[in-house]
Scaffold this motif. Sequence first.
Motif, short mmCIF file in Angstrom:
data_model
loop_
_atom_site.label_atom_id
_atom_site.label_comp_id
_atom_site.label_asym_id
_atom_site.label_seq_id
_atom_site.Cartn_x
_atom_site.Cartn_y
_atom_site.Cartn_z
N MET A 1 0.82 -1.20 0.00
CA MET A 1 0.00 0.00 0.00
C MET A 1 0.86 1.26 0.00
O MET A 1 0.51 2.25 -0.60
N GLU A 2 2.01 1.20 0.69
CA GLU A 2 2.88 2.37 0.77
C GLU A 2 3.41 2.76 -0.61
O GLU A 2 3.52 3.94 -0.92
N SER A 3 3.75 1.79 -1.45
CA SER A 3 4.29 2.11 -2.77
C SER A 3 3.23 2.71 -3.68
O SER A 3 3.56 3.37 -4.65
N ARG A 4 1.95 2.51 -3.35
CA ARG A 4 0.89 3.15 -4.14
C ARG A 4 0.90 4.65 -3.96
O ARG A 4 0.39 5.38 -4.79
N ARG A 5 1.46 5.14 -2.85
CA ARG A 5 1.58 6.57 -2.63
C ARG A 5 3.00 7.05 -2.93
O ARG A 5 3.21 8.18 -3.32
N LEU A 6 3.98 6.17 -2.74
CA LEU A 6 5.36 6.56 -2.94
C LEU A 6 5.70 6.74 -4.42
O LEU A 6 6.42 7.68 -4.78
N ALA A 7 5.19 5.88 -5.27
CA ALA A 7 5.48 5.97 -6.71
C ALA A 7 4.99 7.29 -7.31
O ALA A 7 5.76 7.97 -8.00
N PRO A 8 3.73 7.70 -7.09
CA PRO A 8 3.33 8.99 -7.66
C PRO A 8 4.04 10.17 -6.99
O PRO A 8 4.27 11.20 -7.64
N THR A 9 4.43 10.01 -5.73
CA THR A 9 5.19 11.08 -5.08
C THR A 9 6.55 11.24 -5.74
O THR A 9 7.02 12.36 -5.96
N LEU A 10 7.18 10.13 -6.10
CA LEU A 10 8.43 10.20 -6.85
C LEU A 10 8.20 10.88 -8.19
O LEU A 10 9.03 11.67 -8.65
N GLY A 11 7.08 10.59 -8.83
CA GLY A 11 6.75 11.24 -10.10
C GLY A 11 6.60 12.74 -9.94
O GLY A 11 7.07 13.52 -10.79
N ILE A 12 5.99 13.16 -8.85
CA ILE A 12 5.82 14.60 -8.59
C ILE A 12 7.18 15.25 -8.36
O ILE A 12 7.49 16.29 -8.94
N VAL A 13 8.01 14.61 -7.54
CA VAL A 13 9.33 15.17 -7.23
C VAL A 13 10.20 15.22 -8.49
O VAL A 13 10.88 16.22 -8.76
N ALA A 14 10.17 14.17 -9.29
CA ALA A 14 10.97 14.13 -10.53
C ALA A 14 10.50 15.20 -11.50
O ALA A 14 11.32 15.90 -12.12
N SER A 15 9.19 15.37 -11.63
CA SER A 15 8.65 16.38 -12.54
C SER A 15 9.02 17.79 -12.09
O SER A 15 9.41 18.63 -12.91
N LEU A 16 8.92 18.05 -10.80
CA LEU A 16 9.29 19.37 -10.29
C LEU A 16 10.80 19.60 -10.40
O LEU A 16 11.24 20.74 -10.61
N SER A 17 11.57 18.53 -10.32
CA SER A 17 13.02 18.65 -10.49
C SER A 17 13.38 19.04 -11.92
O SER A 17 14.31 19.82 -12.15
N VAL A 18 12.63 18.52 -12.89
CA VAL A 18 12.86 18.91 -14.29
C VAL A 18 12.63 20.41 -14.44
O VAL A 18 13.45 21.12 -15.03
#
Length: 146
Positions: A1-18
């Motif tokens: 269940m934790e990775s269901r929230r962690l994966a999109p959070t990584l996507g948000i962080v990666a996108s903001l990093s770009v």
Amino acid sequence: MESRRLAPTLGIVASLSVVGLLLVPYAVVDGTAVGNYYGSGLLSPWVGGLLALVAVVVFAAGREERTEPETAAGIGVGLGLAAFVVAAVWAVTVPAEVPLQLTTDEPLVGPLTTGTVLEYHRWVLAATAALVPAAGAWYAKTLRLF
């Protein structure tokens, strides 16, 4: 269940990093020189930045379940791939001498100079953009879509 929230959070962080990496040259050199730097490639990296900003909204909507997580994961992969392709095409097509013409050897922080930052900036941007579709794929995998 934790990775269901962690994966999109990584996507948000990666996108903001770009998007954040697109702003770095403005802190290092003159704004008109940055325009020449970003305009010297085949595609503008700002297109990839715009796609990354849309990916932030998509990943956040999927994480908070305001959009079907499966749909958000799929759109995140697609937007991430498009942002990565734009960043990679731009990085490859910028002539090597363009970033070096904009720089000086004045120190920024420690051993970093403007020359070092801009010399590697385009490659770091492309590598960071690759994290966006990777996060989308991880999100899809946690949802057992493949």
